[in-house]
Scaffold this motif. Structure first.
Motif, PDB file in Angstrom:
ATOM      1  N   HIS A   1      43.892 -26.319 -30.754  1.00 19.94           N
ATOM      2  CA  HIS A   1      45.342 -26.233 -30.889  1.00 19.94           C
ATOM      3  C   HIS A   1      46.034 -27.421 -30.217  1.00 19.94           C
ATOM      4  O   HIS A   1      47.015 -27.956 -30.747  1.00 19.94           O
ATOM      5  CB  HIS A   1      45.849 -24.917 -30.295  1.00 19.94           C
ATOM      6  CG  HIS A   1      45.479 -23.721 -31.108  1.00 19.94           C
ATOM      7  ND1 HIS A   1      45.039 -22.548 -30.552  1.00 19.94           N
ATOM      8  CD2 HIS A   1      45.476 -23.518 -32.443  1.00 19.94           C
ATOM      9  CE1 HIS A   1      44.783 -21.670 -31.511  1.00 19.94           C
ATOM     10  NE2 HIS A   1      45.044 -22.240 -32.660  1.00 19.94           N
ATOM     11  N   SER A   2      45.516 -27.844 -29.061  1.00 22.32           N
ATOM     12  CA  SER A   2      46.106 -28.993 -28.371  1.00 22.32           C
ATOM     13  C   SER A   2      45.896 -30.269 -29.171  1.00 22.32           C
ATOM     14  O   SER A   2      46.782 -31.130 -29.244  1.00 22.32           O
ATOM     15  CB  SER A   2      45.493 -29.133 -26.972  1.00 22.32           C
ATOM     16  OG  SER A   2      45.675 -27.962 -26.213  1.00 22.32           O
ATOM     17  N   LEU A   3      44.718 -30.389 -29.787  1.00 20.84           N
ATOM     18  CA  LEU A   3      44.433 -31.559 -30.625  1.00 20.84           C
ATOM     19  C   LEU A   3      45.377 -31.594 -31.822  1.00 20.84           C
ATOM     20  O   LEU A   3      45.868 -32.665 -32.213  1.00 20.84           O
ATOM     21  CB  LEU A   3      42.979 -31.515 -31.088  1.00 20.84           C
ATOM     22  CG  LEU A   3      42.488 -32.699 -31.916  1.00 20.84           C
ATOM     23  CD1 LEU A   3      42.556 -33.996 -31.108  1.00 20.84           C
ATOM     24  CD2 LEU A   3      41.048 -32.458 -32.398  1.00 20.84           C
ATOM     25  N   GLY A   4      45.655 -30.416 -32.401  1.00 18.69           N
ATOM     26  CA  GLY A   4      46.599 -30.363 -33.505  1.00 18.69           C
ATOM     27  C   GLY A   4      47.997 -30.781 -33.079  1.00 18.69           C
ATOM     28  O   GLY A   4      48.705 -31.463 -33.829  1.00 18.69           O
ATOM     29  N   PHE A   5      48.392 -30.405 -31.858  1.00 18.89           N
ATOM     30  CA  PHE A   5      49.697 -30.804 -31.329  1.00 18.89           C
ATOM     31  C   PHE A   5      49.736 -32.315 -31.135  1.00 18.89           C
ATOM     32  O   PHE A   5      50.725 -32.980 -31.484  1.00 18.89           O
ATOM     33  CB  PHE A   5      49.945 -30.073 -30.013  1.00 18.89           C
ATOM     34  CG  PHE A   5      51.346 -30.220 -29.456  1.00 18.89           C
ATOM     35  CD1 PHE A   5      52.329 -30.998 -30.071  1.00 18.89           C
ATOM     36  CD2 PHE A   5      51.696 -29.549 -28.293  1.00 18.89           C
ATOM     37  CE1 PHE A   5      53.615 -31.117 -29.547  1.00 18.89           C
ATOM     38  CE2 PHE A   5      52.978 -29.662 -27.751  1.00 18.89           C
ATOM     39  CZ  PHE A   5      53.934 -30.458 -28.385  1.00 18.89           C
ATOM     40  N   MET A   6      48.646 -32.879 -30.588  1.00 17.67           N
ATOM     41  CA  MET A   6      48.603 -34.331 -30.385  1.00 17.67           C
ATOM     42  C   MET A   6      48.653 -35.065 -31.723  1.00 17.67           C
ATOM     43  O   MET A   6      49.303 -36.106 -31.852  1.00 17.67           O
ATOM     44  CB  MET A   6      47.348 -34.722 -29.607  1.00 17.67           C
ATOM     45  CG  MET A   6      47.327 -36.195 -29.181  1.00 17.67           C
ATOM     46  SD  MET A   6      45.982 -36.605 -28.038  1.00 17.67           S
ATOM     47  CE  MET A   6      44.612 -36.754 -29.189  1.00 17.67           C
ATOM     48  N   CYS A   7      47.999 -34.518 -32.736  1.00 17.45           N
ATOM     49  CA  CYS A   7      48.036 -35.114 -34.072  1.00 17.45           C
ATOM     50  C   CYS A   7      49.449 -35.045 -34.647  1.00 17.45           C
ATOM     51  O   CYS A   7      49.940 -36.005 -35.243  1.00 17.45           O
ATOM     52  CB  CYS A   7      47.041 -34.401 -34.985  1.00 17.45           C
ATOM     53  SG  CYS A   7      46.960 -35.061 -36.659  1.00 17.45           S
ATOM     54  N   TYR A   8      50.110 -33.890 -34.444  1.00 16.14           N
ATOM     55  CA  TYR A   8      51.485 -33.728 -34.915  1.00 16.14           C
ATOM     56  C   TYR A   8      52.396 -34.793 -34.282  1.00 16.14           C
ATOM     57  O   TYR A   8      53.205 -35.422 -34.971  1.00 16.14           O
ATOM     58  CB  TYR A   8      51.986 -32.329 -34.575  1.00 16.14           C
ATOM     59  CG  TYR A   8      53.468 -32.129 -34.774  1.00 16.14           C
ATOM     60  CD1 TYR A   8      54.004 -31.928 -36.042  1.00 16.14           C
ATOM     61  CD2 TYR A   8      54.337 -32.156 -33.691  1.00 16.14           C
ATOM     62  CE1 TYR A   8      55.376 -31.755 -36.224  1.00 16.14           C
ATOM     63  CE2 TYR A   8      55.699 -31.976 -33.857  1.00 16.14           C
ATOM     64  CZ  TYR A   8      56.217 -31.784 -35.121  1.00 16.14           C
ATOM     65  OH  TYR A   8      57.568 -31.615 -35.296  1.00 16.14           O
ATOM     66  N   LYS A   9      52.248 -35.001 -32.982  1.00 19.06           N
ATOM     67  CA  LYS A   9      53.077 -35.994 -32.299  1.00 19.06           C
ATOM     68  C   LYS A   9      52.754 -37.402 -32.795  1.00 19.06           C
ATOM     69  O   LYS A   9      53.661 -38.236 -32.981  1.00 19.06           O
ATOM     70  CB  LYS A   9      52.882 -35.919 -30.784  1.00 19.06           C
ATOM     71  CG  LYS A   9      53.685 -36.993 -30.045  1.00 19.06           C
ATOM     72  CD  LYS A   9      53.797 -36.770 -28.571  1.00 19.06           C
ATOM     73  CE  LYS A   9      54.503 -37.938 -27.876  1.00 19.06           C
ATOM     74  NZ  LYS A   9      55.856 -38.187 -28.458  1.00 19.06           N
ATOM     75  N   ALA A  10      51.466 -37.684 -33.025  1.00 17.50           N
ATOM     76  CA  ALA A  10      51.071 -39.009 -33.507  1.00 17.50           C
ATOM     77  C   ALA A  10      51.682 -39.293 -34.877  1.00 17.50           C
ATOM     78  O   ALA A  10      52.164 -40.404 -35.141  1.00 17.50           O
ATOM     79  CB  ALA A  10      49.555 -39.108 -33.568  1.00 17.50           C
ATOM     80  N   VAL A  11      51.672 -38.290 -35.762  1.00 17.11           N
ATOM     81  CA  VAL A  11      52.274 -38.455 -37.091  1.00 17.11           C
ATOM     82  C   VAL A  11      53.781 -38.646 -36.950  1.00 17.11           C
ATOM     83  O   VAL A  11      54.379 -39.519 -37.590  1.00 17.11           O
ATOM     84  CB  VAL A  11      51.954 -37.240 -37.986  1.00 17.11           C
ATOM     85  CG1 VAL A  11      52.749 -37.307 -39.294  1.00 17.11           C
ATOM     86  CG2 VAL A  11      50.455 -37.168 -38.280  1.00 17.11           C
ATOM     87  N   LYS A  12      54.401 -37.843 -36.107  1.00 14.15           N
ATOM     88  CA  LYS A  12      55.848 -37.919 -35.907  1.00 14.15           C
ATOM     89  C   LYS A  12      56.251 -39.273 -35.325  1.00 14.15           C
ATOM     90  O   LYS A  12      57.261 -39.855 -35.731  1.00 14.15           O
ATOM     91  CB  LYS A  12      56.277 -36.781 -34.969  1.00 14.15           C
ATOM     92  CG  LYS A  12      57.785 -36.697 -34.695  1.00 14.15           C
ATOM     93  CD  LYS A  12      58.093 -35.495 -33.812  1.00 14.15           C
ATOM     94  CE  LYS A  12      59.548 -35.471 -33.385  1.00 14.15           C
ATOM     95  NZ  LYS A  12      60.460 -35.285 -34.529  1.00 14.15           N
ATOM     96  N   ASP A  13      55.452 -39.775 -34.366  1.00 16.52           N
ATOM     97  CA  ASP A  13      55.754 -41.074 -33.756  1.00 16.52           C
ATOM     98  C   ASP A  13      55.561 -42.219 -34.729  1.00 16.52           C
ATOM     99  O   ASP A  13      56.306 -43.196 -34.719  1.00 16.52           O
ATOM    100  CB  ASP A  13      54.858 -41.304 -32.525  1.00 16.52           C
ATOM    101  CG  ASP A  13      55.203 -40.393 -31.364  1.00 16.52           C
ATOM    102  OD1 ASP A  13      56.252 -39.709 -31.428  1.00 16.52           O
ATOM    103  OD2 ASP A  13      54.413 -40.348 -30.399  1.00 16.52           O
ATOM    104  N   THR A  14      54.534 -42.096 -35.567  1.00 15.27           N
ATOM    105  CA  THR A  14      54.173 -43.184 -36.480  1.00 15.27           C
ATOM    106  C   THR A  14      55.010 -43.172 -37.749  1.00 15.27           C
ATOM    107  O   THR A  14      55.426 -44.226 -38.246  1.00 15.27           O
ATOM    108  CB  THR A  14      52.677 -43.087 -36.849  1.00 15.27           C
ATOM    109  OG1 THR A  14      51.896 -42.969 -35.657  1.00 15.27           O
ATOM    110  CG2 THR A  14      52.229 -44.324 -37.617  1.00 15.27           C
ATOM    111  N   TYR A  15      55.239 -41.984 -38.288  1.00 17.58           N
ATOM    112  CA  TYR A  15      56.001 -41.828 -39.532  1.00 17.58           C
ATOM    113  C   TYR A  15      57.065 -40.747 -39.314  1.00 17.58           C
ATOM    114  O   TYR A  15      56.831 -39.565 -39.627  1.00 17.58           O
ATOM    115  CB  TYR A  15      55.080 -41.452 -40.691  1.00 17.58           C
ATOM    116  CG  TYR A  15      53.998 -42.471 -40.973  1.00 17.58           C
ATOM    117  CD1 TYR A  15      54.289 -43.652 -41.653  1.00 17.58           C
ATOM    118  CD2 TYR A  15      52.683 -42.261 -40.551  1.00 17.58           C
ATOM    119  CE1 TYR A  15      53.299 -44.593 -41.912  1.00 17.58           C
ATOM    120  CE2 TYR A  15      51.691 -43.189 -40.812  1.00 17.58           C
ATOM    121  CZ  TYR A  15      52.009 -44.347 -41.483  1.00 17.58           C
ATOM    122  OH  TYR A  15      51.019 -45.287 -41.738  1.00 17.58           O
TER     123      TYR A  15
END
Length: 570
Positions: free
Chosen positions: A81-95
């Motif tokens: 779940h934490s990895l999914g949150f980090m992925c969500y933030k990475a997508v949000k930051d990048t795109y």
């Protein structure tokens, strides 16, 4: 000094700590000992009085504490779940204008899609991976805050997470716990690890029209690089839930509240029957060579009902179906392989008398009559009761069991004689945009209900055995799933709403002194958001009757007798 006694279960040690000490401080005090226990893997959280807590938790009263890493059941979930949150933030930051959707588990990770990006997949993968790596290296803390629901709704990005917003809007809670990462807000289905620095060993890869967010240290050593058949079944089910307009729990609740549950049940059951008929047609189209149908699947996947309904569809096409029970081909107890802890490994394929099984199969396909053994699970030995079996030229032999897709099971039988079916409950209805319903959770709830109805076990007993059940699946079932000629998804769209009425009271009975209390609470938190449906609307032919009772053929509900006998013996 106001000191409090705690018990650190990892060391079986009693210790006094200051009032208000955090779990993180205790980890730092015992870092070398904990690292030795975990092999250097970071501590991700702790069970405090059998409740899941983050390392920010403060001790104010006497407590028992068990720290865990990613090898623990709860550690895997926190990491994922934490990895999914980090992925969500990475997508949000990048795109910033993109939308991330997590659809379902696949292989050793989670399949996700990113929409609203004007770039090719390779570029997206590279940019998102780079940003995730940066976040990991920055070792940013995950934090949480309990806040009024009305305040939480104000900070949820409604345009980016519309389903999450809808879900929160319909919750009947006054307060909601929200998670944060470097200013980015999220609402996930679990607590989080201490910081992004704990999230190492992941990968973000292209898969079909989406991406696979993979966990580290894969538990399953697959014998294939892809899972195209499994993926296609998930996609088919995904199309169905979109067609029925129930992609999320909120949509399912809306249909139920509007009085549409009966229609939903009818459509779901009709789709199941349609798939059984299609599989029977596939087998029939190869009837010039196929003599044996092998059916495998994990625990509580609905194999027994699938065997029955598939047999009926084959009868319609003019085939007589005979069945061999693999339970009757277990070796004597003194020849049964053992686990490292000395317990019998009944899940091993070497617990079966493979030479005798293959000899009988060869003779059956030659038209000979064979004396079929019966296994006495009390004495631990096979015996011959006079039961015989013989196949006519157009008969089909059906074999169901966890090893059915393992080539070793029937290695002396020509492959052209076999048709292989894989059955599992692959849930597609999601919690919201970011949170899937794990198929293993769906099967676990089925099993809790079935074990209580037919074996007299309480939920705590089922939960205790679940880790061993899953270990057997990872070793003996999942690595061979792509060997199937066809896959059948036994999950039903309305299933969570049906199981709620049965599983909720059982989970509430799990006592706090049971180690599985945290798992029971996690499942309870999930079912509490679901509207129930009336079980009277479920037809007797439904796969759900295998778990609830009320099947038109109750004798088939006990085909898993091996497990009952083994557990009684143990």
């Amino acid at each position: 000094m106001n000191e409090i006694e705690i018990v650190i279960e990892n060391f079986n040690e009693r210790r006094f700590v200051e009032h208000g000490t955090t779990l993180a401080e205790i980890v730092n005090q015992s870092k070398s000992r904990l690292m030795e226990l975990t092999g250097g893997r970071p501590i991700l959280g702790a069970m405090v009085n059998n409740r899941l807590q983050t390392l920010q938790y403060r001790i104010y009263n006497p407590r028992t504490v068990e720290f865990f890493d990613i090898s623990h059941r709860q550690g895997k979930r926190l990491f994922q779940h934490s990895l999914g949150f980090m992925c969500y933030k990475a997508v949000k930051d990048t795109y910033p204008n993109a939308r991330l959707y997590f659809d379902h588990s696949l292989l050793n990770g989670t399949y996700c899609r990113i929409e609203g990006v004007d770039a090719d997949q390779a570029t997206v993968r590279e940019n998102v991976s780079r940003r995730m790596a940066q976040l990991e290296q920055q070792d940013l803390p995950f934090t949480s805050r309990l806040m009024l629901k009305e305040d939480a709704l104000k900070i949820v990005p409604r345009d980016e997470m519309p389903e999450t917003y809808r879900l929160l809007s319909n919750l009947k809670q006054l307060y909601i716990e929200m998670q944060f990462l470097d200013g980015t807000v999220h609402k996930i289905a679990s607590r989080t690890v201490p910081s992004t620095g704990c999230l190492s060993g992941w990968s973000f890869e292209i898969f079909e029209d989406g991406y696979l967010l993979n966990m580290p240290e894969p538990e399953i050593k697959y014998r294939f690089d892809r899972a195209d058949k499994l993926f296609n079944i998930f996609q088919e089910h995904h199309r169905w839930v979109k067609l029925l307009r129930i992609p999320t729990i909120t949509d399912l609740n809306t249909v139920i509240q509007a009085g549409g549950s009966n229609r939903l049940v009818q459509v779901a059951e009709a789709l199941h029957e349609k798939k059984y008929a299609e599989i029977a047609e596939m087998i029939h189209s190869h009837s010039d060579r196929v003599r044996m149908v092998l059916i495998a699947g994990p625990s509580s996947s609905g194999k027994t009902t699938s065997c029955r309904r598939l047999s009926v569809q084959l009868n319609v096409l003019g085939h007589d179906v005979k069945q061999i029970s693999l339970d009757d081909y277990f070796v004597c107890r003194d020849r049964t392989p053992k686990l490292p802890n000395g317990e019998y490994d009944f899940e091993s394929i070497d617990a079966l008398d493979l030479p005798l099984l293959n000899e009988h199969l060869q003779r059956l396909f030659k038209g000979e009559e064979v004396k079929v053994p019966t296994f006495d699970f009390v004495k631990g030995n096979p015996y011959f009761s006079g039961k015989t079996l013989q196949l006519k030229p157009h008969d089909l032999l059906l074999i169901e069991g966890i090893h059915a897709l393992n080539p070793k099971l029937t290695e002396q039988i020509a492959d052209e004689l076999k048709f292989k079916v894989y059955v599992s409950a692959l849930t597609q209805v999601a919690i919201d945009d970011q949170n899937i319903i794990h198929s293993s959770d769906n099967r676990l709830m089925r099993r809790i209900v079935r074990d209580n109805s037919f074996r007299g076990w309480n939920a705590c007993e089922t939960l205790k055995r679940w880790d061993n059940v899953q270990a057997g699946e990872r070793k003996h079932i999942f690595p061979y799933q792509e060997n199937a000629d066809v896959m059948f998804n036994s999950a039903l769209f309305y299933e969570p709403a049906l199981l709620k009425a049965y599983v909720e009271p059982l989970l509430k009975q799990v006592p706090e002194n049971c180690k599985e209390y945290a798992e029971a609470r996690r499942l309870l938190n999930f079912v509490e958001i679901i509207e129930p449906i009336d079980p009277k609307t479920i037809p007797p032919t439904s796969v759900m009757r295998e778990f609830l009772g009320g099947s038109e053929d109750r004798s088939l509900l006990y085909s898993d007798g091996f497990h009952v006998a083994v557990m009684i013996e143990l």
